[in-house]
Structure formats: C-alpha cells, structure tokens
Design a protein around this motif. Structure first.
Motif, PDB file in Angstrom:
ATOM      1  N   SER A 164      58.524  29.510  48.760  1.00 40.49           N
ATOM      2  CA  SER A 164      57.358  30.035  49.468  1.00 40.49           C
ATOM      3  C   SER A 164      56.425  28.905  49.892  1.00 40.49           C
ATOM      4  O   SER A 164      56.536  27.769  49.420  1.00 40.49           O
ATOM      5  N   GLU A 165      55.477  29.234  50.786  1.00 45.17           N
ATOM      6  CA  GLU A 165      54.467  28.245  51.179  1.00 45.17           C
ATOM      7  C   GLU A 165      53.637  27.840  49.974  1.00 45.17           C
ATOM      8  O   GLU A 165      53.216  26.688  49.851  1.00 45.17           O
ATOM      9  N   SER A 166      53.402  28.785  49.075  1.00 43.58           N
ATOM     10  CA  SER A 166      52.646  28.486  47.850  1.00 43.58           C
ATOM     11  C   SER A 166      53.389  27.480  46.979  1.00 43.58           C
ATOM     12  O   SER A 166      52.777  26.577  46.401  1.00 43.58           O
ATOM     13  N   HIS A 167      54.716  27.617  46.881  1.00 38.97           N
ATOM     14  CA  HIS A 167      55.521  26.653  46.115  1.00 38.97           C
ATOM     15  C   HIS A 167      55.351  25.245  46.696  1.00 38.97           C
ATOM     16  O   HIS A 167      55.187  24.267  45.958  1.00 38.97           O
ATOM     17  N   ILE A 168      55.401  25.159  48.025  1.00 39.77           N
ATOM     18  CA  ILE A 168      55.289  23.863  48.696  1.00 39.77           C
ATOM     19  C   ILE A 168      53.932  23.234  48.419  1.00 39.77           C
ATOM     20  O   ILE A 168      53.832  22.062  48.028  1.00 39.77           O
TER      21      ILE A 168
END
Length: 426
Positions: free
Chosen positions: A282-286
């Motif tokens: 996810s974008e949050s992981h990145i």
C-alpha cells in the motif's frame, strides 16, 4: 573455529576483491552454481529481486527491502561490501545472520570450499542463499556484486530485475565504454522477467532494449514514469515531491542524499511491477518504510551525518558519477569552510574524480587499512596536479581528528572517496 577465526579463515584463504582487486574475480558463475548444487540449490527455494547498476544499487536494495518487510513479507537482503561487520551482507527483516550460523556454514562446507576453491564473494553468495532458504523468506532482494552477466548472484531466476544506472566504474573488468558496461549489467535481464531501468543514456538505451527484446522481457524506464523534486531537507530526513502522470504525492526519506531522488523513481517503478506480480504493497507501507530505511535495514554511509558543530558527513560515493552527486549535496549544505578527508584505492584511474573536486577546500589525504588502498602521499601528489592542496596522514582517524580540530563550528567536514574510508568512521 570461533566466529573471529572463521572470518579470518575466509579473509585469508579466499581471493577477495576488496583486498586484491580484479585478480579475485572469477569471470563466470560456475563455482557458485557448483557450490549451490552441493547445498541443494537454495536459490531456487525463495522468490527474489535482482538489483544491479553502477551507482545507487545499495540504497535501492535497502529501500525495496524496507518496503517489503513493512508490507508484512519476510524479506532477505544480500548486499556488498560490508562496512563494519561481515554479517551486514546477509539479513532477514533487518536482522544480520548470526555469528553461529556463519561459523556452522563454513565448518560444514569447509571440504566444499577446499575442493571448489571459490572466491570470498562466491562463498558469501552461497551462504546468503542458504540462509534465506533456511529462513523460508517470502522474497529476497539480491544486490549484484560487480557487473551482472558474470556476477555470482546471477544464478537466480528473479521475479524482477532492476538496473539503477550505468556509469564509469571498474572499467578494467567491465569495459571502457558505457555500452560495454551496459552490456555486462544487462546480463541480469532474464527470460520473460520484467526489468526496471532507473536511468538510461543514449549509449545505454539500445543495449537495454535489445537484451529485453532477446529475452522477451517487459522493460520499464523509471525516469520516464516518475518525476521527483526536492522540497526541503533536514539532517535526518528530506521531503520529496513525486509526480506520476496527473498524480502527485510527498514522500519523506531518511536517506538524505539528493541522489535518492533518482533512486526513489527506480524503487517506485519496481513496486509497481511487484504489485502486478501479486504483492500487496500500500501507499502507507511505502511512506512508513521510506521514513525508516536505516532503522529497518541498518543501512549506513549514505550522506550520513556523524557530528554537528562542526558538521561531519560521510558518503560512500567513489566514482565519477558518485562524486558528482556528493558535490551536489555539498553545494546545498551551508558552511564557511569545506574540509575534505579523502582516501582512494590504487587500481582505478582517479584523474576524472580529482578534476571534479573543489579547489577551495582544505584536504586531508589518508588511506583505508587494506591492500588496495592508495598511498596517501601519492594521492596528495596526484591531487596537487589538479590544484587540491592539503597534508597527508598515516591513518583515517588522524586525518579526521585533524580536520575536526581545524574546523570551526560553522565548517563542513566531508569524509569519503572510498567505501572503505567510510567503513572506518561510521
């Protein structure tokens, strides 16, 4: 053998590129293939990403590993060389291989080592693959050692190949033109396996396209997909604006060198391809991962602040393109006087690097403590030809201490010129 005895055995018994240079390179992958056959082909038991290129492959590998482990994947990471501890080369979710595992591997494989006569690098690659298989990693990020086509790591069949860029380095081994170097690096492009190219040049683009076409491999050029812009920076993070088509976002990176603006394009393009392969990122992981790459993976030596007042910064950039990036960072760093603690290796043409360095800096020439180090007196003499003035010292520590003592609180002390110089100060 104890752990220290084991490491001494590896260093003394096996040809090691960092110690003796090109003569340690085995120009094929036969030994690694033989060794891995004895081990039961561990490299076939986990998924992998293969990362090559002239500059940035270490940072790119660490960022990818940080993102994958933040996304919940058990992630192996193989990189080289190490800075402080041999075990930095082999990590799972940021944890180095244990001393006991290193010792046991060498003890169990001593007969194979004596029979095959591998290089130091070939043994460490086999050890890494064995460790990742035993740990049952979901995926491993494997950094190429040198070149690509004939590199020991090139026995893997990765999910994705990544080539950061092509520049002049190790020309005595890889060739003295950009297209020849690109040919060697492009050797990691595998049949029907997607490849992400970070940066290309007019000389290298046809080489990459031709190899990808031969292998029927989808090819993506990160510099054409993403645009990045530096917004602001601090000693611990930089803020980067990333554009992809009509979409825009800001990312905070704890790797603060401006050259990470290039690497982040490569990383994001690689993530896009991993998502197509079914990886859930996810974008949050990145965002979470990129703010904490150093904490997650233990990466050191990339535009790393060692001290403030005076500001002391080190960086592993060591070839022409790497030094150009270092100088860009120096240019945006406020200081009154620049002090350069500099050491290099003796088996490279350093004239182009010396031509780039600022004449107004005060130089402290030194040498890392190993066989390939360039004599500091010789380095000082060569540098003087290009108008670089300073004294030479018999140790890096003495050079650094002198620089810090000479510097005022508002000065900048830079330490670099070689990965092995940085290894002695971080």
């Amino acid at each position: 053998m104890t752990y220290q005895e084991t490491i001494s055995y590896l260093y003394s018994r096996l040809p090691m590129f960092t110690k003796i240079g090109a003569s340690a390179i085995k120009k094929d992958i036969t030994n690694t293939a033989k060794f891995c056959t004895i081990l039961g082909n561990p490299h076939q038991k986990f998924k992998s990403i293969h990362v090559g290129g002239t500059n940035g492959k270490g940072s790119t590998s660490h960022m990818l590993a940080a993102i994958l482990q933040t996304a919940g994947y058990k992630t192996g990471l193989y990189t080289s060389p190490h800075l402080k501890d041999f075990r930095e080369r082999i990590k799972v979710n940021g944890e180095m291989i244990s001393e006991e595992e290193v010792t046991d591997f060498v003890a169990n494989q001593e007969k194979s080592i004596e029979t095959i006569s591998p290089s130091f690098f070939e043994v460490t690659v086999a050890m890494a693959f064995n460790h990742f298989a035993n740990e049952e990693v979901d995926i491993a990020v494997i950094e190429v050692g040198l070149g690509g086509r004939l590199d020991s790591t090139n026995i893997i069949s990765p999910e994705l190949s990544v080539i950061t860029n092509i520049g002049f380095d190790h020309m005595q081994i890889l060739g003295d033109t950009l297209d020849r170097i690109a040919f060697e690096k492009a050797g990691i492009i595998k049949k029907e396996t997607p490849v992400v190219i970070g940066e290309y040049l007019p000389e290298t683009l046809p080489v990459f396209k031709e190899k990808a076409e031969q292998e029927h491999s989808p090819i993506y050029f990160a510099q054409d997909i993403f645009k990045t812009e530096f917004i602001e920076g601090h000693s611990s993070t930089i803020l980067v604006k990333v554009d992809k088509g009509n979409e825009s976002d800001n990312l905070e990176l704890d790797l603060t060198g401006l050259y990470q603006l290039k690497n982040i394009k490569t990383v994001l393009a690689a993530v896009d391809e991993l998502r197509k392969k079914g990886f859930i990122i996810s974008e949050s992981h990145i965002k979470t991962a990129l703010k904490n790459v150093k904490g997650l993976t233990g990466l050191m030596g990339r535009w790393q602040t060692l001290q403030k007042k005076p500001l002391v910064i080190c960086d592993t950039g060591h070839n022409e393109d790497g030094i150009k990036e270092v100088l860009k960072n120096i240019a945006i760093t406020p200081y009154k006087q620049l002090h350069m603690v500099l050491g290099m290796v003796k088996d490279k043409d350093i004239s182009k690097v010396l031509q780039l360095l600022p004449k107004q800096a005060i130089y402290y020439f030194c040498a890392p403590d190993f066989e390939r180090a360039k004599n500091p007196a010789e380095l000082a003499a060569e540098a003087a030809v290009y108008g670089l003035e300073g004294n030479y010292y018999d140790s890096i520590q003495k050079a650094l201490e002198t620089a810090k003592n000479n510097a005022t609180a508002d000065d900048l002390v830079f330490v670099g010129g070689s990965t092995f110089v940085v290894a002695e100060v971080v």
